[in-house]
Design an enzyme around this catalytic site. Sequence first.
Site, PDB file in Angstrom:
ATOM      1  N   GLU A  78      -2.632   8.615   7.396  1.00 31.38           N
ATOM      2  CA  GLU A  78      -2.067   7.633   7.234  1.00 31.38           C
ATOM      3  C   GLU A  78      -0.761   7.303   8.332  1.00 31.38           C
ATOM      4  O   GLU A  78      -0.746   6.405   8.904  1.00 31.38           O
ATOM      5  CB  GLU A  78      -2.106   6.959   6.082  1.00 31.38           C
ATOM      6  CG  GLU A  78      -2.894   6.872   5.258  1.00 31.38           C
ATOM      7  CD  GLU A  78      -2.663   6.458   3.826  1.00 31.38           C
ATOM      8  OE1 GLU A  78      -1.839   5.928   3.662  1.00 31.38           O
ATOM      9  OE2 GLU A  78      -3.805   5.728   3.042  1.00 31.38           O
ATOM     10  N   HIS A 120       0.991  -0.990  -0.136  1.00 28.74           N
ATOM     11  CA  HIS A 120       0.030   0.078   0.281  1.00 28.74           C
ATOM     12  C   HIS A 120       0.921   1.223   0.115  1.00 28.74           C
ATOM     13  O   HIS A 120       1.736   1.335   0.389  1.00 28.74           O
ATOM     14  CB  HIS A 120      -0.711  -0.100   0.936  1.00 28.74           C
ATOM     15  CG  HIS A 120      -1.273   1.656   1.889  1.00 28.74           C
ATOM     16  ND1 HIS A 120      -2.791   2.037   0.891  1.00 28.74           N
ATOM     17  CD2 HIS A 120      -0.832   2.756   2.152  1.00 28.74           C
ATOM     18  CE1 HIS A 120      -3.009   3.152   1.658  1.00 28.74           C
ATOM     19  NE2 HIS A 120      -2.164   3.048   2.038  1.00 28.74           N
TER      20      HIS A 120
HETATM   21  P1  ATP Z   1      -3.485   1.248  -2.189  1.00 27.93           P
HETATM   22  O1  ATP Z   1      -4.563   2.297  -1.393  1.00 27.93           O
HETATM   23  O2  ATP Z   1      -3.505   0.553  -1.124  1.00 27.93           O
HETATM   24  O3  ATP Z   1      -2.259   1.409  -1.556  1.00 27.93           O
HETATM   25  P2  ATP Z   1      -4.575   2.022  -4.583  1.00 27.93           P
HETATM   26  O4  ATP Z   1      -4.392   3.113  -4.253  1.00 27.93           O
HETATM   27  O5  ATP Z   1      -3.776   1.270  -5.368  1.00 27.93           O
HETATM   28  O6  ATP Z   1      -3.968   1.183  -3.484  1.00 27.93           O
HETATM   29  P3  ATP Z   1      -7.242   1.699  -4.233  1.00 27.93           P
HETATM   30  O7  ATP Z   1      -7.977   2.046  -5.109  1.00 27.93           O
HETATM   31  O8  ATP Z   1      -6.785   2.659  -2.917  1.00 27.93           O
HETATM   32  O9  ATP Z   1      -5.739   1.119  -4.384  1.00 27.93           O
HETATM   33  O10 ATP Z   1      -7.764   0.613  -2.988  1.00 27.93           O
HETATM   34  C1  ATP Z   1      -6.722  -0.230  -2.020  1.00 27.93           C
HETATM   35  C2  ATP Z   1      -7.003  -1.440  -2.479  1.00 27.93           C
HETATM   36  O11 ATP Z   1      -8.327  -2.301  -1.943  1.00 27.93           O
HETATM   37  C3  ATP Z   1      -6.165  -1.594  -3.181  1.00 27.93           C
HETATM   38  O12 ATP Z   1      -4.425  -1.730  -2.494  1.00 27.93           O
HETATM   39  C4  ATP Z   1      -6.528  -3.285  -2.857  1.00 27.93           C
HETATM   40  O13 ATP Z   1      -6.504  -3.697  -2.605  1.00 27.93           O
HETATM   41  C5  ATP Z   1      -8.369  -3.283  -3.181  1.00 27.93           C
HETATM   42  N1  ATP Z   1      -8.239  -2.691  -4.898  1.00 27.93           N
HETATM   43  C6  ATP Z   1      -8.773  -2.307  -4.571  1.00 27.93           C
HETATM   44  N2  ATP Z   1     -10.066  -2.559  -5.982  1.00 27.93           N
HETATM   45  C7  ATP Z   1     -10.193  -3.815  -6.001  1.00 27.93           C
HETATM   46  C8  ATP Z   1     -11.132  -4.145  -6.426  1.00 27.93           C
HETATM   47  N3  ATP Z   1     -12.075  -4.439  -7.977  1.00 27.93           N
HETATM   48  N4  ATP Z   1     -11.015  -5.648  -5.446  1.00 27.93           N
HETATM   49  C9  ATP Z   1     -10.996  -6.129  -4.715  1.00 27.93           C
HETATM   50  N5  ATP Z   1      -9.935  -5.115  -4.147  1.00 27.93           N
HETATM   51  C10 ATP Z   1      -9.717  -3.998  -4.559  1.00 27.93           C
HETATM   52 MG    MG Z   2      -5.154   3.889  -1.953  1.00 29.12          MG
END
Ligand code: ATP
Ligand code: MG
Length: 138
Positions: free
Chosen positions: A126, A115
């Site tokens: 965070e 993350h």
């Molecule tokens: P992170 O916040 O973990 O750094 P990110 O910013 O790339 O990742 P976000 O959109 O913030 O992604 O989503 C947070 C987390 O939720 C993702 O890292 C993933 O673990 C999970 N996630 C996101 N989209 C999906 C999805 N469509 N299905 C399942 N899990 C998802």
């Molecule tokens: Mg994120």
Amino acid sequence: MERTLSIIKPDGVGRGLIGEVVKRLEANDLTVKAMKMIRMSTTQAQGFYAVHKDRPFFGSLTEFMTSGPCVVMVLEGENAIERYRTLMGATNFKEAAEGTIRKDFATDIEKNVVHGSDAPETARFEIGYFFNSLEIVA
Ligand code: ATP
Ligand code: MG
């Protein structure tokens, strides 16, 4: 100088990827200013991901994040938020660029190893969620 929060998620810790991730951070001038291993409770994971509480994957995501220990770190460097996100690669590992952590190691859109904060305000929230000022080296 900018700070960002990094988490090595339970899949990364469980698969023995702590060293590999930290090696890539250090090789790219992201300095570790704080680091600890934690096992989040459901309440803690729900609070951390509160911005996603209405998303369909919220329950599954918080369950995954509590399924084992995580390593949480404060990283510091020039443009650290964006540079660390570049090193991580796209959320969906199938869309992640060659040589990124997620391209090389993620197995699932949810189980994507790491993350990283996505903006200065989220980084502040965070970092404060997991560390107090005494735990972050000057
Ligand atoms: P992170 O916040 O973990 O750094 P990110 O910013 O790339 O990742 P976000 O959109 O913030 O992604 O989503 C947070 C987390 O939720 C993702 O890292 C993933 O673990 C999970 N996630 C996101 N989209 C999906 C999805 N469509 N299905 C399942 N899990 C998802
Ligand atoms: Mg994120």
